[in-house]
Design an enzyme around this catalytic site. Structure first.
Site, mmCIF file in Angstrom:
data_model
loop_
_atom_site.group_PDB
_atom_site.id
_atom_site.type_symbol
_atom_site.label_atom_id
_atom_site.label_comp_id
_atom_site.label_asym_id
_atom_site.label_seq_id
_atom_site.Cartn_x
_atom_site.Cartn_y
_atom_site.Cartn_z
ATOM 1 N N LYS A 1 0.838 -1.217 0.000
ATOM 2 C CA LYS A 1 0.000 0.000 0.000
ATOM 3 C C LYS A 1 0.864 1.256 0.000
ATOM 4 O O LYS A 1 0.684 2.156 -0.818
ATOM 5 C CB LYS A 1 -0.902 0.013 1.239
ATOM 6 C CG LYS A 1 -1.584 1.358 1.473
ATOM 7 C CD LYS A 1 -2.471 1.366 2.693
ATOM 8 C CE LYS A 1 -1.776 1.617 3.997
ATOM 9 N NZ LYS A 1 -1.569 3.024 4.363
ATOM 10 N N ASN A 2 1.810 1.318 0.928
ATOM 11 C CA ASN A 2 2.535 2.577 1.094
ATOM 12 C C ASN A 2 3.519 2.842 -0.049
ATOM 13 O O ASN A 2 3.821 3.990 -0.348
ATOM 14 C CB ASN A 2 3.195 2.629 2.473
ATOM 15 C CG ASN A 2 2.144 2.788 3.572
ATOM 16 O OD1 ASN A 2 1.015 3.198 3.302
ATOM 17 N ND2 ASN A 2 2.493 2.441 4.802
ATOM 18 N N ARG B 1 -4.069 9.802 3.703
ATOM 19 C CA ARG B 1 -2.789 10.455 3.977
ATOM 20 C C ARG B 1 -1.959 10.563 2.694
ATOM 21 O O ARG B 1 -1.257 11.543 2.452
ATOM 22 C CB ARG B 1 -2.036 9.615 5.021
ATOM 23 C CG ARG B 1 -0.894 10.338 5.679
ATOM 24 C CD ARG B 1 -1.435 11.334 6.667
ATOM 25 N NE ARG B 1 -0.429 12.254 7.115
ATOM 26 C CZ ARG B 1 -0.722 13.426 7.672
ATOM 27 N NH1 ARG B 1 -1.970 13.806 7.834
ATOM 28 N NH2 ARG B 1 0.226 14.221 8.070
ATOM 29 N N CYS C 1 -5.012 7.969 9.248
ATOM 30 C CA CYS C 1 -5.225 7.441 10.602
ATOM 31 C C CYS C 1 -4.854 8.484 11.646
ATOM 32 O O CYS C 1 -3.917 9.255 11.454
ATOM 33 C CB CYS C 1 -4.381 6.185 10.819
ATOM 34 S SG CYS C 1 -4.763 4.859 9.675
ATOM 35 N N ARG D 1 0.140 14.810 13.262
ATOM 36 C CA ARG D 1 0.843 14.311 12.071
ATOM 37 C C ARG D 1 1.294 15.509 11.237
ATOM 38 O O ARG D 1 0.731 15.800 10.181
ATOM 39 C CB ARG D 1 -0.042 13.359 11.267
ATOM 40 C CG ARG D 1 -0.384 12.109 12.050
ATOM 41 C CD ARG D 1 -1.057 11.048 11.197
ATOM 42 N NE ARG D 1 -0.153 10.435 10.241
ATOM 43 C CZ ARG D 1 -0.513 9.431 9.441
ATOM 44 N NH1 ARG D 1 -1.733 8.964 9.466
ATOM 45 N NH2 ARG D 1 0.368 8.902 8.599
ATOM 46 N N ASP E 1 5.735 19.530 8.558
ATOM 47 C CA ASP E 1 6.724 20.614 8.528
ATOM 48 C C ASP E 1 8.012 20.203 7.800
ATOM 49 O O ASP E 1 8.633 21.021 7.119
ATOM 50 C CB ASP E 1 7.039 21.065 9.964
ATOM 51 C CG ASP E 1 7.513 19.928 10.845
ATOM 52 O OD1 ASP E 1 6.804 18.894 10.922
ATOM 53 O OD2 ASP E 1 8.598 20.029 11.437
ATOM 54 N N ASP F 1 3.757 0.120 12.165
ATOM 55 C CA ASP F 1 2.498 -0.349 11.573
ATOM 56 C C ASP F 1 2.181 -1.800 11.941
ATOM 57 O O ASP F 1 1.109 -2.304 11.591
ATOM 58 C CB ASP F 1 2.524 -0.157 10.049
ATOM 59 C CG ASP F 1 2.512 1.317 9.675
ATOM 60 O OD1 ASP F 1 2.186 2.149 10.538
ATOM 61 O OD2 ASP F 1 2.852 1.642 8.519
ATOM 62 N N ARG G 1 -9.209 -0.130 3.961
ATOM 63 C CA ARG G 1 -8.294 0.863 3.393
ATOM 64 C C ARG G 1 -6.959 0.240 3.030
ATOM 65 O O ARG G 1 -6.253 0.759 2.163
ATOM 66 C CB ARG G 1 -8.055 1.996 4.404
ATOM 67 C CG ARG G 1 -9.272 2.876 4.604
ATOM 68 C CD ARG G 1 -8.950 4.015 5.516
ATOM 69 N NE ARG G 1 -7.705 4.634 5.102
ATOM 70 C CZ ARG G 1 -6.967 5.422 5.869
ATOM 71 N NH1 ARG G 1 -7.372 5.701 7.086
ATOM 72 N NH2 ARG G 1 -5.861 5.935 5.415
HETATM 73 C C1 EPZ Z 1 4.078 6.657 6.842
HETATM 74 O O1 EPZ Z 1 3.401 7.777 7.415
HETATM 75 C C2 EPZ Z 1 3.039 5.582 6.659
HETATM 76 N N1 EPZ Z 1 1.980 6.092 5.787
HETATM 77 C C3 EPZ Z 1 2.460 5.172 8.005
HETATM 78 O O2 EPZ Z 1 1.659 4.013 7.774
HETATM 79 C C4 EPZ Z 1 3.597 4.777 8.975
HETATM 80 O O3 EPZ Z 1 3.058 4.588 10.260
HETATM 81 C C5 EPZ Z 1 4.678 5.845 9.023
HETATM 82 O O4 EPZ Z 1 5.127 6.187 7.687
HETATM 83 C C6 EPZ Z 1 5.910 5.414 9.829
HETATM 84 O O5 EPZ Z 1 6.447 4.246 9.267
HETATM 85 C C7 EPZ Z 1 2.145 6.126 4.477
HETATM 86 O O6 EPZ Z 1 3.160 5.702 3.926
HETATM 87 C C8 EPZ Z 1 1.008 6.665 3.680
HETATM 88 P P1 EPZ Z 1 6.441 9.720 8.962
HETATM 89 P P2 EPZ Z 1 4.091 9.198 7.427
HETATM 90 O O7 EPZ Z 1 6.510 11.005 8.243
HETATM 91 O O8 EPZ Z 1 4.931 9.345 6.230
HETATM 92 C C9 EPZ Z 1 7.116 12.885 12.502
HETATM 93 C C10 EPZ Z 1 -0.244 2.661 7.789
HETATM 94 O O9 EPZ Z 1 -0.815 2.096 8.758
HETATM 95 N N2 EPZ Z 1 7.059 13.923 11.445
HETATM 96 O O10 EPZ Z 1 7.496 8.696 8.730
HETATM 97 O O11 EPZ Z 1 3.023 10.201 7.660
HETATM 98 C C11 EPZ Z 1 5.755 12.262 12.760
HETATM 99 O O12 EPZ Z 1 4.987 13.037 13.645
HETATM 100 C C12 EPZ Z 1 0.237 4.096 7.907
HETATM 101 O O13 EPZ Z 1 -0.065 2.110 6.701
HETATM 102 C C13 EPZ Z 1 7.320 15.234 11.755
HETATM 103 O O14 EPZ Z 1 7.602 15.572 12.898
HETATM 104 O O15 EPZ Z 1 4.994 9.060 8.710
HETATM 105 C C14 EPZ Z 1 6.141 10.909 13.303
HETATM 106 O O16 EPZ Z 1 6.391 11.008 14.679
HETATM 107 C C15 EPZ Z 1 -0.234 4.732 9.157
HETATM 108 N N3 EPZ Z 1 7.248 16.165 10.753
HETATM 109 C C16 EPZ Z 1 7.464 10.594 12.588
HETATM 110 O O17 EPZ Z 1 7.928 11.836 12.062
HETATM 111 C C17 EPZ Z 1 6.936 15.828 9.476
HETATM 112 O O18 EPZ Z 1 6.912 16.723 8.612
HETATM 113 C C18 EPZ Z 1 7.362 9.604 11.441
HETATM 114 O O19 EPZ Z 1 6.350 10.027 10.518
HETATM 115 C C19 EPZ Z 1 6.696 14.487 9.167
HETATM 116 C C20 EPZ Z 1 6.751 13.544 10.176
#
Ligand code: EPZ
Length: 420
Positions: free
Chosen positions: A23-24, A94, A118, A123, A126, A310, A401
């Site tokens: 998916k991702n 997302r 989710c 989320r 920045d 995940d 989803r």
């Molecule tokens: C991706 O989300 C996945 N979604 C999520 O899977 C997964 O949980 C996550 O990566 C972590 O592996 C998709 O690929 C669509 P991140 P993403 O940016 O990209 C912080 C599922 O169940 N952060 O890696 O949104 C954030 O708050 C979904 O399939 C910032 O601070 O996650 C978090 O603590 C749910 N600023 C950490 O980084 C930003 O600009 C990791 O988030 C971006 C993120």
């Protein structure tokens, strides 16, 4: 569309499950196909709600999508007629946030309604924005939930991510493939789907090196060639969910069409817990004899190659079936334990404190529980499969989803689960 699943627990899952496309990775690759200068063919696309919604958004923006077969599309972005992705659908998932990077690269301007997805605490995006700014994205505005970015010139630059972010890494990569010059992303995420998006783009003529390490170097290209095909990697999280279900039901399940290397963080833990895990070239068998017991262990979620967040809800559920006291530390998301009260309603003995959950193994009983998000929903089904009696899982749209043919795959390996 079905709203609930009804499960009779305590049936061992036995047989083979074929893992679908990731998916991702698919979300990133569809957005990447929108940057290509002509049609491309994407194979092994999972038929799930998040993908359906993203493809509908792409069509609304003018892209032409033809289904070649059930899991293959041809996406032609040459007919895109706007840089504004502001329909309500954008806020449903997302993955729509990848259109920010994709359109900034393609049109040098983009407007996007704030993406959804989710809910496990804040989320922020920045880091995505910081990356776009480094490449020259200016005239930034955020009005009525619509983010707009414009770049007079998009130029390669060095970007350092303070936090390892999957989304920011892919989004910056999507903009940088069409920027002038070289972009270097430092402290990049290393998840398998990052590598897959980079491989897709490289197949279309991009120059991305180092994906899968923490430094990714992208040399921009004015044109990305069309008329090429790409096959998406298997879904690491879907595979992990079935591996956990095999162990919790004392079953004997072989997951096929996966990449064993991607499963190592889970494989190591399942072995530590006492399950039998056998790796093939592109398959993994997980088994636990009826009288064997799982041992409680500790987990900490981390960016890849650490233990994936995940799989956290499904694994916390697995700990309820282990002997002793297990620990789960969620270090990626600030609030991903909200589903635990549902497990408690099934009799689970779990105490949470901030990002720590302490799980005392104890039998689960069937109950009516709520799929509060995608992986939490998968965890509810995992719990229902292991519980004594009947479990009803509501709001199963959240599960659809991300899991292709979920009910059919489970029924084929002996689960007593039906749509309610
Ligand atoms: C991706 O989300 C996945 N979604 C999520 O899977 C997964 O949980 C996550 O990566 C972590 O592996 C998709 O690929 C669509 P991140 P993403 O940016 O990209 C912080 C599922 O169940 N952060 O890696 O949104 C954030 O708050 C979904 O399939 C910032 O601070 O996650 C978090 O603590 C749910 N600023 C950490 O980084 C930003 O600009 C990791 O988030 C971006 C993120």
């Amino acid at each position: 569309m079905a709203d609930k699943y009804i499960i009779q627990g305590k049936r061992a899952l036995k047989g083979e499950v074929q893992i679908s496309g990731s998916k991702n990775a698919a979300l990133g690759i569809i957005a990447a196909a929108m940057v290509v200068d002509g049609p491309s063919v994407i194979e092994n696309l999972p038929q799930i709600q998040d993908i359906k919604v993203l493809l509908e958004i792409c069509q609304e923006l003018g892209a032409e999508i033809d289904w070649i077969n059930g899991n293959t599309i041809r996406l032609d972005p040459t007919t895109i007629n706007t840089h504004q992705a502001i329909s309500e659908k954008v806020s449903k998932i997302r993955g729509s946030y990848y259109l920010l990077g994709s359109f900034l690269g393609k049109f040098r301007k983009v407007s996007l309604l704030m993406p959804g997805g989710c809910d496990f605490g804040a989320r922020p995006i920045d880091l995505h924005i910081k990356g776009f700014q480094a490449l020259g994205g200016g005239n930034m505005s955020d009005e009525n939930g619509v983010i707009s970015i414009e770049a007079n010139q998009l130029k390669g630059a060095g970007v350092f991510l303070d936090t390892v972010s999957v989304g920011a890494t892919i989004n910056i990569m999507l903009a940088a493939v069409k920027a002038e010059g070289v972009t270097v992303i430092n402290n990049a995420a290393k998840e398998p789907h990052i590598v897959d998006v980079a491989n897709f783009l490289n197949t279309m003529g991009a120059d991305i090196r180092g994906a899968g390490t923490d430094v990714i170097k992208i040399t921009g290209r004015p044109v990305l060639e069309a008329n090429r095909s790409y096959t998406i990697i298997p879904d690491q999280i879907e595979a992990g969910t079935y591996m956990i279900m095999a162990a919790i039901t004392h079953g004997d399940l072989t997951c096929t069409n996966l990449i064993p290397k991607h499963m190592e963080p889970l494989t190591a833990k399942l072995i530590e817990m006492g399950a039998m895990v056998q790796e093939g070239d592109d398959s993994i068998r997980v088994a636990l004899l009826p009288n064997d017991h799982l041992k409680a262990v500790s987990f900490k979620t981390m960016p890849y190659p650490g233990f994936p967040t995940d799989l956290q809800p499904q694994t916390t559920t697995l700990l309820t079936a282990a002997q002793g006291t297990g620990r789960m530390i969620e270090s990626v998301w600030e609030n991903r334990f909200q589903y635990i009260e549902q497990l408690q309603a099934m009799g689970a003995n779990i105490v949470t404190s901030g990002k720590l959950a302490v799980v005392q193994g104890s039998p689960l009983k069937g109950a009516t529980v709520f799929a509060r998000d995608l992986r939490a929903g998968a965890a509810m089904v995992t719990a229902g499969l292991a519980a004594e009696g009947e479990t009803t899982v509501t709001n199963v749209y959240a599960i659809q989803r991300g899991y292709e043919n979920f009910i059919e795959k489970l029924q084929a390996v002996g689960a007593d689960i039906k749509v309610g």
